[in-house]
Design an enzyme around this catalytic site. Sequence first.
Site, short mmCIF file in Angstrom:
data_model
loop_
_atom_site.label_atom_id
_atom_site.label_comp_id
_atom_site.label_asym_id
_atom_site.label_seq_id
_atom_site.Cartn_x
_atom_site.Cartn_y
_atom_site.Cartn_z
N ARG A 151 0.83 -1.22 0.00
CA ARG A 151 0.00 0.00 0.00
C ARG A 151 0.86 1.26 0.00
O ARG A 151 0.51 2.28 0.60
CB ARG A 151 -0.97 0.04 1.20
CG ARG A 151 -1.96 -1.05 1.25
CD ARG A 151 -2.92 -1.08 0.06
NE ARG A 151 -3.54 -2.37 -0.01
CZ ARG A 151 -2.98 -3.40 -0.68
NH1 ARG A 151 -1.88 -3.24 -1.38
NH2 ARG A 151 -3.54 -4.57 -0.68
N SER A 225 -11.47 -0.40 2.99
CA SER A 225 -10.71 -0.73 4.22
C SER A 225 -10.20 0.55 4.86
O SER A 225 -9.52 1.33 4.20
CB SER A 225 -9.51 -1.60 3.89
OG SER A 225 -9.93 -2.76 3.23
N GLU A 322 -5.72 3.69 6.46
CA GLU A 322 -5.34 3.51 5.05
C GLU A 322 -5.70 4.74 4.19
O GLU A 322 -4.84 5.26 3.50
CB GLU A 322 -5.97 2.25 4.48
CG GLU A 322 -5.45 1.97 3.08
CD GLU A 322 -6.18 0.85 2.38
OE1 GLU A 322 -6.10 -0.28 2.85
OE2 GLU A 322 -6.82 1.11 1.36
C1 FAD Z 1 -15.63 0.15 -1.31
C2 FAD Z 1 -14.15 0.38 -1.50
C3 FAD Z 1 -13.32 -0.70 -1.72
C4 FAD Z 1 -11.95 -0.52 -1.91
N1 FAD Z 1 -11.16 -1.61 -2.11
C5 FAD Z 1 -9.82 -1.47 -2.25
C6 FAD Z 1 -8.98 -2.61 -2.43
O1 FAD Z 1 -9.45 -3.75 -2.51
N2 FAD Z 1 -7.65 -2.43 -2.54
C7 FAD Z 1 -7.09 -1.18 -2.48
O2 FAD Z 1 -5.85 -1.07 -2.58
N3 FAD Z 1 -7.85 -0.06 -2.33
C8 FAD Z 1 -9.21 -0.17 -2.20
N4 FAD Z 1 -9.99 0.94 -2.03
C9 FAD Z 1 -9.38 2.28 -2.02
C10 FAD Z 1 -9.48 3.03 -3.37
O3 FAD Z 1 -10.47 2.48 -4.19
C11 FAD Z 1 -8.16 3.02 -4.13
O4 FAD Z 1 -7.14 3.59 -3.35
C12 FAD Z 1 -8.26 3.78 -5.45
O5 FAD Z 1 -7.11 3.53 -6.22
C13 FAD Z 1 -8.42 5.28 -5.28
O6 FAD Z 1 -8.67 5.85 -6.56
P1 FAD Z 1 -9.27 7.29 -6.71
O7 FAD Z 1 -9.24 7.64 -8.15
O8 FAD Z 1 -10.59 7.40 -6.03
O9 FAD Z 1 -8.18 8.15 -5.91
P2 FAD Z 1 -8.45 9.31 -4.86
O10 FAD Z 1 -9.14 8.74 -3.67
O11 FAD Z 1 -9.08 10.46 -5.52
O12 FAD Z 1 -6.96 9.70 -4.45
C14 FAD Z 1 -6.21 8.88 -3.59
C15 FAD Z 1 -4.78 9.46 -3.47
O13 FAD Z 1 -4.14 9.36 -4.73
C16 FAD Z 1 -3.79 10.66 -5.23
N5 FAD Z 1 -4.07 10.63 -6.66
C17 FAD Z 1 -5.21 10.21 -7.28
N6 FAD Z 1 -5.08 10.31 -8.60
C18 FAD Z 1 -3.83 10.80 -8.83
C19 FAD Z 1 -3.10 11.12 -10.01
N7 FAD Z 1 -3.62 10.96 -11.22
N8 FAD Z 1 -1.83 11.59 -9.87
C20 FAD Z 1 -1.29 11.74 -8.65
N9 FAD Z 1 -1.93 11.47 -7.50
C21 FAD Z 1 -3.19 11.00 -7.59
C22 FAD Z 1 -4.67 11.64 -4.46
O14 FAD Z 1 -4.06 12.90 -4.37
C23 FAD Z 1 -4.75 10.97 -3.12
O15 FAD Z 1 -3.57 11.21 -2.41
C24 FAD Z 1 -11.38 0.79 -1.86
C25 FAD Z 1 -12.23 1.90 -1.65
C26 FAD Z 1 -13.61 1.71 -1.48
C27 FAD Z 1 -14.49 2.90 -1.27
#
Ligand code: FAD
Length: 334
Positions: A151, A225, A322
Site C-alpha cells: 500500500r 478498508s 489507510e
Molecule cells: C468500497 C471500496 C473498496 C476498496 N477496495 C480497495 C482494495 O481492494 N484495494 C485497495 O488497494 N484499495 C481499495 N480501495 C481504495 C481506493 O479504491 C483506491 O485507493 C483507489 O485507487 C483510489 O482511486 P481514486 O481515483 O478514487 O483516488 P483518490 O481517492 O481520488 O486519491 C487517492 C490518493 O491518490 C492521489 N491521486 C489520485 N489520482 C492521482 C493522479 N492521477 N496523480 C497523482 N496522484 C493521484 C490523491 O491525491 C490521493 O492522495 C477501496 C475503496 C472503497 C471505497
Amino acid sequence: MRLGGNAKYLLDITDAKMIGPAVDWAKERNLSVIMIGTGSNIVWTDAGFDGLVLVNKILGIDVQKPDENNAYYTIGSGENWDSVVKRTVDDGYGGLAELSAVPGTTGGTPVQNVGAYGRDVSETLSSLEAYDNNLRQLVTLKASDCQFGYRSSRFNGKDKGRFYITSVTFHVTKDAPKPPFYASLAEYFEQNGISDITTPAIRDAVMAIRRIKLPDPSVVNNNGSFFKNPIVKKEKMAQLIKDYPKIAHWENGAEFKLSAAWLIEHAGYADAHDPATGMATWAAQPLVLVNEHAKTTADLMAFKQKIMDAVNQKFGVVLTQEPETIGAHPVVEK
Ligand SMILES: Cc1cc2nc3c(=O)[nH]c(=O)nc-3n(C[C@H](O)[C@H](O)[C@H](O)COP(=O)(O)OP(=O)(O)OC[C@H]3O[C@@H](n4cnc5c(N)ncnc54)[C@H](O)[C@@H]3O)c2cc1C
C-alpha cells in the site's frame, strides 16, 4: 464518506497539457495544488482544501500487441479502473482480474499500489507518465522507479505531491492463471464447483465475493478498508499466538501481517453502530467504516480513535489509517 469541507478552487483536467498552466496559475497565487481521482481513498477535513483541486478526467486507451501472448495497455489516468480491468479480461488477458471492482481511477492505483486477492497493481504496471512538479514537465517513470511496497509507493511516500499521473501502461499476458490462489478465491472456486480457473473465472469470483463483503460506495458512504493490516515482528507474533491461538495472520518475509479485520472484530467492533458519532462498522467486514449519519469528519475520527484504542488495549497493536486525510488544517487526533 461524504464528509468534510469544500475546495477553494477546483478544475477538471481532461488533457495532460492543462496541468502545467493550472499549476503555474496556482503558484502565482501561492495556493496548494492536489490532483485527485474520484476521492474514494480520501478523508477530507472539515476545514476543506484551501487551494486548487485538479480532478483527473484524462481518458484514452491505447493497446500495443508485440506478439500473440503479450499486450501493453496505455490508459489515460482518469479512466474508471474497473472498466479497464474488464476490458483486459474481455480481451483475454490476465494480470488485473484480481483487482476487479476496486473503485476509483486508473491514475489512483499506483499511488497506494492498490492490491486485492493476492495481487498488487505493481506486478502488472510497466511504466507511467506523470507531470513532475519539480521539473515542471511530463516525465516517464518505469515500475522500478516507483518504489512500490505494501500500500505504498514514492507517490504517497517521499515524493508525495510531486507527480500528477497522466497515464499508466500495464503489461498483461494470456498466460493461464496458476495456483495457489488467494485463500478466499480458492474457497469460492471449491464451494461453487469451479475447477477450470480462467481469468474470467477469477474476475467473476472477485466480483461475487466483493458484492457480499463490501458496501457499494455509490450507495453506502465508505472508504473501503479503513485500516492497513499491521505488520509485527516475530517475537510479538509469538506472544500474540500464545495469548490468542486463533489470531488471523500471514507470513510477510521475516515479519508477520495481522488481519486488521480480525483484530477489530475481536476488540468488540463487529457490526458496531455508534450513536454518538453516527458511524458504524460494516456487518460483513469490520475493516470498513461506514458513515450512517455522521455530520463531520471529526465524528469519523472520533469513531476511528475508539476502534484504535480498543485494539491497542486488547492486543498492544497500533492500527494505521489507510485512506489519506487531506485538508487545509490537519485533523487533531488524540
Ligand atoms: C468500497 C471500496 C473498496 C476498496 N477496495 C480497495 C482494495 O481492494 N484495494 C485497495 O488497494 N484499495 C481499495 N480501495 C481504495 C481506493 O479504491 C483506491 O485507493 C483507489 O485507487 C483510489 O482511486 P481514486 O481515483 O478514487 O483516488 P483518490 O481517492 O481520488 O486519491 C487517492 C490518493 O491518490 C492521489 N491521486 C489520485 N489520482 C492521482 C493522479 N492521477 N496523480 C497523482 N496522484 C493521484 C490523491 O491525491 C490521493 O492522495 C477501496 C475503496 C472503497 C471505497
